[in-house]
Scaffold this active site. Sequence first.
Site, PDB file in Angstrom:
ATOM      1  N   ASP A 102      66.213  54.089   9.580  1.00 24.83           N
ATOM      2  CA  ASP A 102      65.510  55.334   9.907  1.00 24.83           C
ATOM      3  C   ASP A 102      64.874  55.165  11.275  1.00 24.83           C
ATOM      4  OD1 ASP A 102      64.575  57.842   7.903  1.00 24.83           O
ATOM      5  OD2 ASP A 102      63.331  57.604   9.703  1.00 24.83           O
ATOM      6  N   SER A 103      64.632  56.276  11.963  1.00 27.03           N
ATOM      7  CA  SER A 103      64.004  56.181  13.285  1.00 27.03           C
ATOM      8  C   SER A 103      62.479  56.216  13.176  1.00 27.03           C
ATOM      9  CB  SER A 103      64.493  57.330  14.178  1.00 27.03           C
ATOM     10  OG  SER A 103      64.183  58.564  13.557  1.00 27.03           O
ATOM     11  N   ASP A 161      72.010  60.866   4.846  1.00 30.83           N
ATOM     12  CA  ASP A 161      71.103  61.955   4.440  1.00 30.83           C
ATOM     13  C   ASP A 161      70.258  62.401   5.636  1.00 30.83           C
ATOM     14  OD1 ASP A 161      69.666  63.811   2.997  1.00 30.83           O
ATOM     15  OD2 ASP A 161      68.350  62.330   2.032  1.00 30.83           O
ATOM     16  N   CYS A 211      71.360  69.115   4.355  1.00 26.98           N
ATOM     17  CA  CYS A 211      70.319  70.013   3.844  1.00 26.98           C
ATOM     18  C   CYS A 211      70.159  71.267   4.698  1.00 26.98           C
ATOM     19  CB  CYS A 211      68.992  69.272   3.692  1.00 26.98           C
ATOM     20  SG  CYS A 211      68.376  68.604   5.235  1.00 26.98           S
TER      21      CYS A 211
HETATM   22  N1  SAH Z   1      67.069  60.011   2.375  1.00 26.69           N
HETATM   23  C1  SAH Z   1      65.649  60.312   2.450  1.00 26.69           C
HETATM   24  C2  SAH Z   1      65.348  61.586   3.188  1.00 26.69           C
HETATM   25  C3  SAH Z   1      65.835  61.632   4.596  1.00 26.69           C
HETATM   26  S1  SAH Z   1      65.070  62.861   5.547  1.00 26.69           S
HETATM   27  C4  SAH Z   1      65.084  60.385   1.040  1.00 26.69           C
HETATM   28  O1  SAH Z   1      65.833  60.548   0.098  1.00 26.69           O
HETATM   29  O2  SAH Z   1      63.864  60.313   0.915  1.00 26.69           O
HETATM   30  C5  SAH Z   1      65.693  62.545   7.113  1.00 26.69           C
HETATM   31  C6  SAH Z   1      65.191  61.261   7.757  1.00 26.69           C
HETATM   32  O3  SAH Z   1      65.903  61.107   8.969  1.00 26.69           O
HETATM   33  C7  SAH Z   1      63.718  61.224   8.117  1.00 26.69           C
HETATM   34  O4  SAH Z   1      63.133  60.100   7.514  1.00 26.69           O
HETATM   35  C8  SAH Z   1      63.697  61.058   9.646  1.00 26.69           C
HETATM   36  O5  SAH Z   1      62.683  60.156  10.084  1.00 26.69           O
HETATM   37  C9  SAH Z   1      65.049  60.470   9.903  1.00 26.69           C
HETATM   38  N2  SAH Z   1      65.669  60.701  11.223  1.00 26.69           N
HETATM   39  C10 SAH Z   1      65.702  61.855  11.935  1.00 26.69           C
HETATM   40  N3  SAH Z   1      66.459  61.686  13.037  1.00 26.69           N
HETATM   41  C11 SAH Z   1      66.935  60.410  13.010  1.00 26.69           C
HETATM   42  C12 SAH Z   1      67.794  59.651  13.850  1.00 26.69           C
HETATM   43  N4  SAH Z   1      68.334  60.172  14.947  1.00 26.69           N
HETATM   44  N5  SAH Z   1      68.069  58.370  13.501  1.00 26.69           N
HETATM   45  C13 SAH Z   1      67.538  57.832  12.390  1.00 26.69           C
HETATM   46  N6  SAH Z   1      66.729  58.511  11.558  1.00 26.69           N
HETATM   47  C14 SAH Z   1      66.423  59.780  11.853  1.00 26.69           C
END
Ligand code: SAH
Length: 397
Positions: A251-252, A298, A338
Amino acid sequence: MPSQSSSLPVVKISRRGAKRLQDGHVWVYRSDIVSAHGVAPGTAVGVTDERGKFLGTALYSSASQIAIRMISPQAVNDLHSLLCERIQAAISYRERVVRNSDAYRIIFSEADFLPGLIVDRYNDLVSLQILTQAMDAEPVRQTVVSGLSQRLKPASIAERVDPRIRELEQLPARASGLIQGEKSSTIVSMNGVRFHYEALEGQKTGSFLDQRENYAAAARYTHGEALDVFCYQGGFALHLAQGCSKVTGVDSSRPALEVADRNAALNSREIEWVEANAFDLLRDYADAGRRYDTIVLDPPAFAKSKANLDTALRGYKELNLRALKMLRPGGILVTCCCSYHVSPAQYLEVVGVSARDVHRSLRILEDRGQAKDHPILLNVSETEYLKCVIAFVSNLK
Ligand code: SAH
């Protein structure tokens, strides 16, 4: 014809607006309002067609493009009682459909006939979000808070504010905070997996409850070495850790990964967390020849509006392409989207085209959506937004 909602101000809508309601939708756009003389922002209104025929009761916004959100096909003279009934019905519905979790959505706006209101339960804490003028009105707030308080007896109720939404609804700025009680953190349990929850931190209302059933579904098939891309606080990763030999979450967001790490400790799991831009990391890992048996994608919603749909579809395709390249034959892809603006059929097409491009074939094990506590209301297509495809990967030779 006499009005059936004598005590409420009247909003007259166009033939097109009336047709929309007849088709089962609950919104009327501002462009379909014929007259709304003297109607105060955020009040309950009687709705009529151009000839004065009564169509039902709605909540009115003076600012949103969605001027009217229907709450009943009948005349409502006691809004307080109607709201109390709706809150009780929403809670009873969850008692029927939620299993193995003390964290779930209790009220999902239009899908619970309470447009503009989102309420989530996290064990003994309740978190609410208000999206419209009508739900922000002080008497409505009081009814909602006391209704939730009486029925759920939470330790605290927190309000999560989205400043952009308040601005769009022309509501005064307001800070997130506890509106009842003092407790702001707790531990929730879903599908036997435990998570830390902080009511005033994190994204959305703090967690992604809509994926709860998909976590359990994915865990039935996933195995071997797993990569959870866009892992947030580890929802999928922690479920995968039950059956996979090694799990890496990406995650970022550093704050999200810090909670993810605490969640792993809470469940006595070893998971590797990597802070990175998912697009860069997938490219680097694919170039380095890394292979996985399970990959979860996701991402956040790429298509925030119809206008950027093409760019969004390219983003989804790129992620799926890279993941599919790295999956071993016999591997499992869990791929989610989503964005409401991407239909389930469109998303399957993106995944299918990606598979063909990298000479993989996919068998769909499960074609899923949001958890049942985020109900999809038929005829109100906006209530359906989450796609989660679980697929078995083979090599196409
Ligand atoms: N799978 C998680 C929900 C993901 S929500 C669950 O079930 O709880 C989307 C996530 O993507 C967020 O945590 C956000 O911080 C991350 N995100 C957004 N852009 C990103 C990127 N370019 N690289 C990595 N993570 C990212």
